[in-house]
Design an enzyme around this catalytic site. Structure first.
Site, short mmCIF file in Angstrom:
data_model
loop_
_atom_site.label_atom_id
_atom_site.label_comp_id
_atom_site.label_asym_id
_atom_site.label_seq_id
_atom_site.Cartn_x
_atom_site.Cartn_y
_atom_site.Cartn_z
NE ARG A 77 -68.28 27.82 -39.42
CZ ARG A 77 -68.26 28.58 -38.33
NH1 ARG A 77 -68.38 28.04 -37.13
NH2 ARG A 77 -68.09 29.88 -38.42
CG LEU A 104 -64.94 22.63 -55.17
CD1 LEU A 104 -66.05 21.99 -54.36
CD2 LEU A 104 -64.55 21.71 -56.34
NE ARG A 138 -68.18 36.75 -38.39
CZ ARG A 138 -67.32 36.74 -37.37
NH1 ARG A 138 -67.70 36.25 -36.21
NH2 ARG A 138 -66.11 37.23 -37.48
CG HIS A 182 -62.03 28.57 -45.96
ND1 HIS A 182 -60.83 28.38 -45.31
CD2 HIS A 182 -62.63 29.63 -45.35
CE1 HIS A 182 -60.71 29.28 -44.35
NE2 HIS A 182 -61.78 30.05 -44.35
CB ALA A 239 -88.62 38.17 -40.95
#
Ligand SMILES: Cc1cc2nc3c(=O)[nH]c(=O)nc-3n(C[C@H](O)[C@H](O)[C@H](O)COP(=O)(O)OP(=O)(O)OC[C@H]3O[C@@H](n4cnc5c(N)ncnc54)[C@H](O)[C@@H]3O)c2cc1C
Length: 302
Positions: A223, A213, A112, A218, A123
Site C-alpha cells: 500500500r 510487524l 482485504r 506486508h 453505524a
C-alpha cells in the site's frame, strides 16, 4: 484538523500520565502514542498501543532470557539477515494498534488485509458524522489511458469545478436524506442500520486496527507502493514514518530489501547475465512476455 477540542483534551490527558514499566519501551514510538497524524481532508492515523522494539526481534530470534548484551551492529546484522531470508516469525513478536479514520472506499481496500484485528465504528449504534472525502484539486484526475487501474491527467478549469460540484452536492444531499430518514421523536423514521445505506463511499468511518510487524510490513509494501491508489497510499506513508521511528533497524531493512528491492524471475536473471556478458537481448529473445519485459525494462533500463 480532524479532532474536536474534547477529543484533543482526551489525547492530552492520556499523554500527560506516564507510568513506569519493565516492558521494552521504544522511545521513537512513544512520541507518537495517541497523537493524531492528519491524512487526507478529515482522516487520521494514530498509535494507540504497541509491544516490542528492535530488541524484541533479535531476542525472539535468539530465544534469549533477557535484553541481551550484543552490540547494536550485531542486532542490525541479524535483523537484516532475517529480513533478507524471509525468516519472518521474529518480526511477529512486535505488535501495534492504530486508530484510523478513513473514507469507506479506502476501508474496503484496507480490510482485504486479513491478518489484522479490526473493530469498526458502528453505524448501527451511532450516527455517522457529516464528513466526506473530497479530493484536493491535484488529485482530481481523469482515468489513465495506459493503466486500467489508475488515474491520468489532472482536471482543470470548468471540468474540475463540475466534478467537484457533483461530489460535494451528492455528499450533502445524501447526508441530508440520511438525517431526514433517521428515527426521531414524534416521527417513526428509519433505524440507523438502515438509514445509512444510501450514504456514498466517500463518507468517513473509523476503526482500531491491530497487527504484528511482519504483516504490517506486508501491508506497507503493497500500500505504500506507487501502484497503490493515492488515497490508501498516504495512510501507508504516514504509518511508514511511525514504524521507522518505532523499529529503526527493522524498518531500514524493510526499506532496503522490500520497498527498495525487486524480485527477479529466473528469466530476468538470465537476461541480466547475458547482458553483463555483452549480449544484446530483446523482448523476443528474452523468453519474457511483453508485460514482463516492460516491467523488467522499467527497473533495469535498456
Ligand atoms: C495494487 C493492488 C491492486 C489490487 N487490486 C485488486 C482487485 O482488483 N480486486 C481484488 O479483489 N483485490 C485487489 N487487491 C487486493 C489483493 O488481491 C489482496 O487481497 C490484498 O492486497 C491483501 O493481500 P494479502 O491477502 O496478501 O494480505 P493478508 O490478508 O494480510 O494476508 C497476508 C498473507 O497471509 C496469507 N493468508 C491470509 N489469509 C489467508 C487465507 N485465507 N488463505 C491462505 N493464505 C492466507 C497469504 O500468504 C497472504 O499473502 C489489490 C491489491 C493491490 C495492492
Amino acid at each position: 484538523m480532524p479532532l474536536t477540542p474534547a477529543q484533543q483534551a482526551e489525547i492530552d490527558e492520556a499523554r500527560a500520565t506516564p507510568r513506569p514499566t519493565l516492558r521494552a519501551v521504544a522511545e521513537g514510538i512513544e512520541r507518537h502514542l495517541y497523537v493524531a497524524h492528519p491524512v487526507l481532508d478529515h482522516g487520521l492515523v494514530r498509535v494507540i498501543d504497541y509491544m516490542g522494539d528492535d530488541g524484541a526481534i533479535v531476542q525472539a530470534a535468539r530465544v534469549s532470557y533477557g535484553r541481551g548484551t550484543r552490540a547494536v551492529s550485531n542486532d542490525e546484522g541479524l535483523i537484516r539477515y532475517l529480513m533478507r531470508h524471509w525468516h519472518s516469525t521474529p518480526f511477529e513478536m512486535c505488535e501495534v494498534k492504530f486508530h484510523v479514520k478513513l473514507p469507506v472506499f479506502v476501508a474496503r481496500q484496507w480490510i482485504r488485509h486479513r491478518t489484522a484485528n479490526v473493530n469498526e465504528y458502528s453505524a448501527r449504534y451511532s450516527i455517522l458524522d457529516r464528513e466526506f472525502y473530497i479530493p484536493a484539486p491535484e488529485q482530481l484526475a481523469a482515468q489513465s489511458t495506459v493503466n486500467n487501474q489508475g488515474r491520468g491527467a489532472v482536471l482543470s478549469g470548468d471540468e474540475a469545478q463540475r466534478v467537484l460540484d457533483i461530489l460535494r452536492d451528492d455528499a450533502m444531499r445524501s447526508y441530508d436524506h440520511y438525517e431526514g430518514m433517521l428515527s426521531q421523536e414524534g416521527q417513526q423514521g428509519l433505524a440507523r442500520e438502515l438509514a445509512r445505506m444510501n450514504l456514498p463511499a466517500n463518507i468517513y468511518t473509523q476503526w482500531y486496527w491491530k497487527t504484528d510487524l511482519h504483516n504490517l510490513f506486508h501491508f506497507l509494501r503493497l500500500r505504500a507502493d506507487a501502484h497503490a491508489q493515492y488515497e490508501i497510499r498516504v495512510y501507508a506513508e504516514a504509518m511508514c514514518r511511525i514504524v521507522a521511528d518505532w523499529v529503526p533497524l527493522a524498518y531500514a531493512a524493510f526499506e532496503d530489501y522490500r520497498l527498495g528491492g525487486v524480485s527477479l524471475s529466473g528469466k530476468a536473471v538470465e537476461v541480466l547475465k547475458r547482458r553483463l556478458a555483452g549480449e544484446t537481448v530483446t523482448q523476443e529473445t528474452s523468453g519474457m512476455s511483453k508485460g514482463e519485459w516492460r516491467e523488467f525494462e522499467g527497473v533495469w533500463g535498456k
